[in-house]
Design an enzyme around this catalytic site. Structure first.
Site, PDB file in Angstrom:
ATOM      1  N   ASP A 240       0.850  -1.070   0.164  1.00 52.92           N
ATOM      2  CA  ASP A 240       0.087  -0.062  -0.075  1.00 52.92           C
ATOM      3  C   ASP A 240       0.945   1.162  -0.094  1.00 52.92           C
ATOM      4  O   ASP A 240       1.957   1.195   0.243  1.00 52.92           O
ATOM      5  CB  ASP A 240      -0.760  -0.051   1.202  1.00 52.92           C
TER       6      ASP A 240
ATOM      7  N   GLU B 184       2.502   4.799  -4.122  1.00 50.57           N
ATOM      8  CA  GLU B 184       2.755   5.651  -5.406  1.00 50.57           C
ATOM      9  C   GLU B 184       3.877   6.193  -5.541  1.00 50.57           C
ATOM     10  O   GLU B 184       4.412   6.538  -6.542  1.00 50.57           O
ATOM     11  CB  GLU B 184       1.193   6.678  -5.136  1.00 50.57           C
TER      12      GLU B 184
ATOM     13  N   ASP C 143      -9.072   3.668  -1.970  1.00 48.86           N
ATOM     14  CA  ASP C 143     -10.005   4.169  -0.801  1.00 48.86           C
ATOM     15  C   ASP C 143     -11.344   4.886  -1.481  1.00 48.86           C
ATOM     16  O   ASP C 143     -11.452   5.804  -1.379  1.00 48.86           O
ATOM     17  CB  ASP C 143      -9.246   5.147   0.116  1.00 48.86           C
TER      18      ASP C 143
HETATM   19  C1  GLC Z   1      -4.624   3.488   2.875  1.00 46.16           C
HETATM   20  C2  GLC Z   1      -5.071   2.274   2.164  1.00 46.16           C
HETATM   21  C3  GLC Z   1      -6.294   1.420   2.968  1.00 46.16           C
HETATM   22  C4  GLC Z   1      -5.633   1.076   4.362  1.00 46.16           C
HETATM   23  C5  GLC Z   1      -5.022   2.399   5.083  1.00 46.16           C
HETATM   24  C6  GLC Z   1      -4.188   2.165   6.192  1.00 46.16           C
HETATM   25  O1  GLC Z   1      -5.711   4.322   3.026  1.00 46.16           O
HETATM   26  O2  GLC Z   1      -5.796   2.544   0.987  1.00 46.16           O
HETATM   27  O3  GLC Z   1      -6.582   0.396   2.465  1.00 46.16           O
HETATM   28  O4  GLC Z   1      -6.557   0.554   5.293  1.00 46.16           O
HETATM   29  O5  GLC Z   1      -4.178   3.076   4.193  1.00 46.16           O
HETATM   30  O6  GLC Z   1      -3.143   1.410   6.280  1.00 46.16           O
END
Ligand code: GLC
Length: 798
Positions: free
Chosen positions: A396, A399, A490
Site C-alpha cells: 500500500d 505511489e 479508498d
Molecule cells: C490506505 C489504504 C487502506 C488502508 C489504510 C491504512 O488508506 O488505501 O486500504 O487501510 O491506508 O493502512
C-alpha cells in the site's frame, strides 16, 4: 515534422529529420513499435544512433523482420509486416496504420516536442495526436473513472493517493496508458510505453483527436492489430506479460479492516465468520500490527506470537496477509533503515542527501525500487514473514504516498511545501526532482510501485519456490499484472462507487490487469445492509473479493447489519465458492492468454452500439452475463442482451425461459436476487459451497450446459497452490436435430479427485434415450445426468 531520410536494418526502419526521428520495429506478430523522438539531437550521440531506452513495462522480445518500400508518389514509405503495415509521410512525419486487408486502423496527425525551459529538472512536452473518427470508441486506459467508452474525457497518468475520492476523481493510483480503439466492429490497440508523467485527451478538447502528452523526451508507442478486442488484449499482454495463476485461496472471500488492533481482533473476526457459517479464506493485518509503523516489524504487545496466530488461523482454513508499506522509518538502530542507509538504497533529494518525508512513519525514507540491488534486498525481508506463516503481502501507499517533507529542521505539509510553489510536487508524493540514482522522480514516479511489487514477487519466488506469491497492490503501471493483484484504493460506501466499480474493473481488465477488486462495501463512509448485500452480490464476481473498511467507520463484517442482510450475504459468499471452478479456470486463461475474468459485453459484440453503451453489466468469462442491481432501492432493472440466445439463471438457481438477444429486457431482482444469463453454447463448472478452499482438483463438480448447435467449455484444475500437476478438460458438444452429443477430452496428468460428475443440460426435453451416463432424470424441467468422472462421451436422443 519532416522526416526526409531513412535507414533500413533487417528488423528496424528509422526515419530521420533535421530535429526528429521515428523508429519502427516489430516485437511480436501483429504489434509494431514506433519510437517517436520529436526533440532528437543527432549530434549528442553521433549520427544515426538513437539512445538506448529502458522499458519497465515490456517483456523482452527479439525483434521480427520487416520490410520497407518507398513510394515515389506522395513521398510515402511503407513499412510492411505480416499483419500490419505503416505508411509514413516523409514530408509531414505522420503515419497511417493499416491491417492486412488494407483497412485503416489508426492515423497519427502530428507529433511534436519541446523542452520546457526554466524547469528545475529535465522536462519536456512531447505530443502525439491520433485521429479520432466520430464513430470510434476508446476503451481501456487502466484504472480510470467514467463510462466504458472514455471519449470526451481527459486523464492524467500520475499515481496518486487520493482519500477520499469521488466518481470523477483523476488521477487515481494506477497509470496504464493503453487503450483500444473500436470502430465498426474492428478493434486495434495503442500503448504509450513511458514511465514519465503523461496526459491523454480523449476527444475532449478537439473531438476529432486523441492527444497524448509526455513530460519525457520521447513517445515510445506500440500499435496492436485486432480484429477482435480479444486479439488486441492478447497481444498487449503478450507484450507486457501475463498474470501468474494465483493461489486458489486468494480467490476465496477476504476480510480486512483498518482498525483490527491486535491478535484478539483477528481471532474474533475469524470466529465471527465461522460462528455465522460464512466462507472465509483470508484476513488482512493493516498497519497497526507494526511497531511504530516500522515496516518488517511486529508490535509484540499487540501480536506477541505472529506464527502462533497464523497457525491458529490456518487451523480454521484462513490465511493471513500483512500490509507492507514502502516508507522506511528513519530511526538509527532500526535494521531496515540502517542497512538501507549504509548501502545507499534510499531516494535522495535534489541536493543529494537522503530525502526525508513523513507517511505513517515519521520521519520516513523511501527505498529506490528502480534499482535491482534494492529490489533484491527488499525481497529478502519477506523471509521472516513467510517463516511466521504469513501467506502474502499487501503493498500500500506505494505511489509512493508522502504527506510531508523535511528540509533541515523544518517539516512542510506536502501541499504547502516550497517545492509545490515551484511546481515540483504533484499530489502527496515525492518532488519531481528527487533522485533515484541518475534518474529524477518525474521520470520514475509511475513505476515506483511496479518495482516494489516486483521485489516482493521475485523475493517470494526465491524464498518459497514451492508456493505461488500473493501480492496485492494499490499503485501500479503497465505490466503490474506480472507481479500483483490490484485493488482500487479508498472508495466510499456510496452506491455511485458500487456502480463505478464495474467500468473501473472492466477498464483494468482490458488493460492487462484481470486480478482486481474494489473494497466491498466501500472503505470510507457508512454502509447499510442493503448496500452490503448488493455490493457483495457484485463482489461475488470480482476476481478479488475483499470486504475492507477504514478507521472510524462502522464495522462492515457481514453480521454487523443483522437479518435479512446476513443470510443474503452468506448466499453471495456461497455462490462465490460454487463458482470457484469457473473463476479458477478463467484465472488460468488470464495467465496463459491474458484475457480478463470480467469482460465488457462489447468484447463479443464489437459492432453492437447498444452493447458498447452497457456500463452496468458485464460478462464473467465469455458466457455468463451478470446484470447486478447497483442502485439503491431498485428491484428491477433494464438489461441489454447482445445477439445470441440467453438462458436466465438468476442466482445460479432455477432456469427461466430462453430469450433471444439483440433486445432489452426487464429483470425482476428483489434484494437477494442477482440477474444472470448463460449464453447458448456456453457452460459453467460449479462445485458445492465450502467454508474455505482446499484444492482446485474438485471433489464435486456440476456442469451447467446451455445446449446449442455447438457447445464449448473448459475447466482447469490443479492443487490450487504450487507448480505441480494439472488437468485441462475441454467439453465440445454438437446438437443436430434430435440428437445431442457432448464429448470430453483432457490434457495433463493430475488424477481425478471425484468418482462422478453431474451434467445439467438446459434446453433439452425429456429424452428417448441417453447413452454414456450412469443415470439420468428430469429435474425442474432440466435434463440431469450422472456420469463417471472420467467420461468421454454422452449422447442424448430426444
Ligand atoms: C490506505 C489504504 C487502506 C488502508 C489504510 C491504512 O488508506 O488505501 O486500504 O487501510 O491506508 O493502512
Amino acid at each position: 515534422m519532416r522526416l526526409e531520410d531513412l535507414s533500413v536494418e533487417p528488423t528496424r526502419v528509422t526515419f530521420w529529420g533535421p530535429r526528429a526521428a521515428l523508429q519502427v520495429s516489430c516485437p511480436l506478430p501483429g504489434v509494431l513499435r514506433l519510437r517517436h523522438l520529436p526533440v532528437f539531437q543527432h549530434t549528442a550521440l553521433g549520427p544515426r544512433e538513437l539512445p538506448v531506452k529502458q522499458s519497465w513495462a515490456v517483456v523482452e522480445h527479439p525483434e521480427l523482420p520487416l520490410s520497407v518500400r518507398r513510394e515515389e508518389q506522395g513521398g510515402v514509405a511503407v513499412v510492411v509486416t505480416e499483419a500490419l503495415s505503416l505508411e509514413v509521410s516523409l514530408a509531414r512525419g505522420t503515419w497511417r496504420l493499416l491491417d492486412a486487408a488494407g483497412r485503416e486502423l489508426a492515423r497519427c496527425e502530428a507529433f511534436s516536442g519541446e523542452v520546457m525551459p526554466d524547469y528545475p529538472v529535465d522536462r519536456f512536452r512531447s505530443r502525439l495526436a491520433l485521429h479520432a473518427p466520430p464513430e470510434e470508441a476508446w476503451l481501456g486506459f487502466g484504472e480510470k473513472v467514467g463510462a466504458l467508452d472514455k471519449r470526451g474525457m481527459h486523464f492524467v497518468f500520475w499515481n496518486t493517493d487520493v482519500m477520499p475520492h469521488h466518481p470523477d476523481t483523476d488521477p487515481l493510483y494506477q497509470s496504464i496508458p493503453f487503450c483500444l480503439g473500436l470502430r465498426e466492429g474492428l478493434a486495434w490497440g495503442f500503448f504509450l510505453d513511458e514511465s514519465w508523467r503523461l496526459e491523454v485527451d480523449v476527444g475532449a478538447e478537439d473531438a476529432s483527436l486523441v492527444q497524448w502528452e509526455s513530460s519525457g523526451p520521447e513517445l515510445d508507442t506500440y500499435l496492436f492489430a485486432g480484429p477482435m478486442p480479444e486479439d488486441v488484449v492478447r497481444r498487449y499482454t503478450a507484450l507486457t506479460g501475463r498474470p501468474p495463476l494465483p493461489p486458489l485461496w486468494s480467490l476465496g472471500a477476504q476480510q480486512s479492516r483498518w482498525g483490527y488492533e491486535n491478535a484478539g481482533d483477528i481471532r474474533s473476526v475469524i470466529h465471527g465468520y465461522r460462528a455465522h457459517g460464512l466462507p472465509l479464506d483470508c484476513v488482512y493485518l493493516d498497519i497497526d500490527y507494526m511497531e511504530g509503523y516500522k515496516v518488517w516489524t511486529w508490535d509484540r504487545t499487540r501480536y506477541p506470537d505472529p506464527a502462533g496466530l497464523a497457525r491458529e488461523a490456518a487451523a480454521r482454513g484462513v490465511k493471513l496477509v500483512t500490509i507492507i508499506d514502502p516508507a522506511v522509518k528513519a530511526e538509527p538502530g532500526y535494521r531496515v533503515y540502517d542497512e538501507a542507509l549504509a548501502r545507499d538504497f534510499l531516494v535522495r533529494n535534489d541536493r543529494g542527501s537522503v530525502l526525508i518525508g513523513e507517511v505513517w512513519p515519521k520521519p520516513a525514507t523511501f527505498p529506490d525500487f528502480t534499482r535491482e540491488e534494492v529490489r533484491t534486498w527488499w525481497g529478502r525481508w519477506h523471509q521472516g514473514f513467510l517463516e511466521a506463516g504469513i501467506a502474502g503481502v499487501w503493498n500500500d501507499m506505494n505511489e509512493p504516498a508522502c504527506f510531508s517533507l523535511q528540509n533541515g529542521r523544518e517539516t512542510f505539509d506536502i501541499r504547502t511545501a516550497p517545492a509545490v510553489h515551484l511546481g515540483k510536487v504533484e499530489g502527496p508524493t515525492l518532488p519531481h526532482d528527487a533522485r533515484h540514482g541518475h534518474r529524477r522522480h518525474l521520470e520514475v514516479h509511475n513505476v515506483y510501485a511496479l518495482g516494489m511489487a516486483r521485489a516482493a514477487y521475485e523475493g517470494m519466488r526465491e524464498l518459497a519456490p514451492e508456493r505461488r506469491p500473493f501480492i496485492l497492490t494499490r499503485a501500479g503501471s503497465a505490466g503490474i499484472q506480472r507481479y500483483a493483484a490490484v485493488w482500487t484504493g479508498d472508495n466510499s460506501s456510496y452506491w455511485a462507487h458500487l456502480e463505478l466499480s464495474l467500468t473501473m474493473l472492466l477498464g483494468l481488465g482490458l488493460s492487462g490487469v484481470s486480478f482486481a477488486g474494489v473494497d466491498v462495501p466501500g472503505f470510507l463512509s457508512r454502509a447499510n445492509g442493503e448496500l452490503l448485500v448488493r455490493w457483495t452480490q457484485v463482489g461475488t464476481f470480482y476476481p478479488l473479493m475483499r470486504n475492507h473498511s477504514g478507521k472510524g467507520t462502522p464495522p462492515q463484517e457481514p453480521w454487523r447489519f443483522g437479518e435479512p442482510y446476513l443470510s443474503l450475504t452468506r448466499e453471495c459468499l456461497e455462490r462465490r465458492y460454487r463458482l470457484l471452478p469457473t473463476l479458477y479456470t478463467l484465472s488460468h486463461e488470464a495467465s496463459v492468454e491474458g484475457l480478463p475474468v470480467l469482460r465488457p459485453l462489447v468484447m463479443y459484440a464489437p459492432g453492437d452500439e447498444e452493447a458498447l453503451r452497457v456500463d452496468d453489466a458485464f460478462l464473467f468469462g465469455k458466457d455468463l452475463l451478470v446484470a447486478p442491481v447497483v442502485r439503491q432501492g431498485q428491484t428491477r432493472r433494464l438489461v441489454y442482451l447482445p445477439e445470441g440466445r440467453w438462458l436466465p439463471l438468476f442466482n445460479l438457481g432455477t432456469p427461466g425461459e430462453v430469450l433471444e438477444g439483440g433486445q432489452h429486457v426487464i429483470a425482476v431482482a428483489p434484494l437477494g436476487t442477482v440477474p444472470l444469463w448463460l449464453r447458448a453454447g456456453g457452460a459453467l463448472a460449479l462445485t458445492e459451497p465450502a467454508l474455505h478452499t482446499t484444492s482446485a482438483n474438485w471433489s464435486q463438480l456440476t456442469w451447467h450446459v446451455h445446449v446449442a448447435e455447438r457447445v464449448e467449455a473448459r475447466l482447469y484444475e490443479d492443487a490450487g497452490e504450487g507448480y505441480g500437476e494439472s488437468r485441462l478438460t475441454r467439453l465440445r458438444g454438437e446438437r443436430v436435430g434430435e440428437r445431442f452429443v457432448l464429448e470430453r477430452s483432457t490434457e495433463g496428468s493430475l488424477p481425478l479427485a471425484r468418482d462422478t460428475e453431474t451434467l445439467r443440460l438446459y434446453g433439452l426435453s425429456a429424452p428417448r434415450e441417453v447413452v454414456g451416463a450412469r443415470e439420468h432424470r428430469m429435474r425442474d424441467g432440466v435434463l440431469e445426468l450422472t456420469v463417471d468422472a472420467g467420461w468421454r462421451r454422452v449422447e442424448v436422443l430426444l
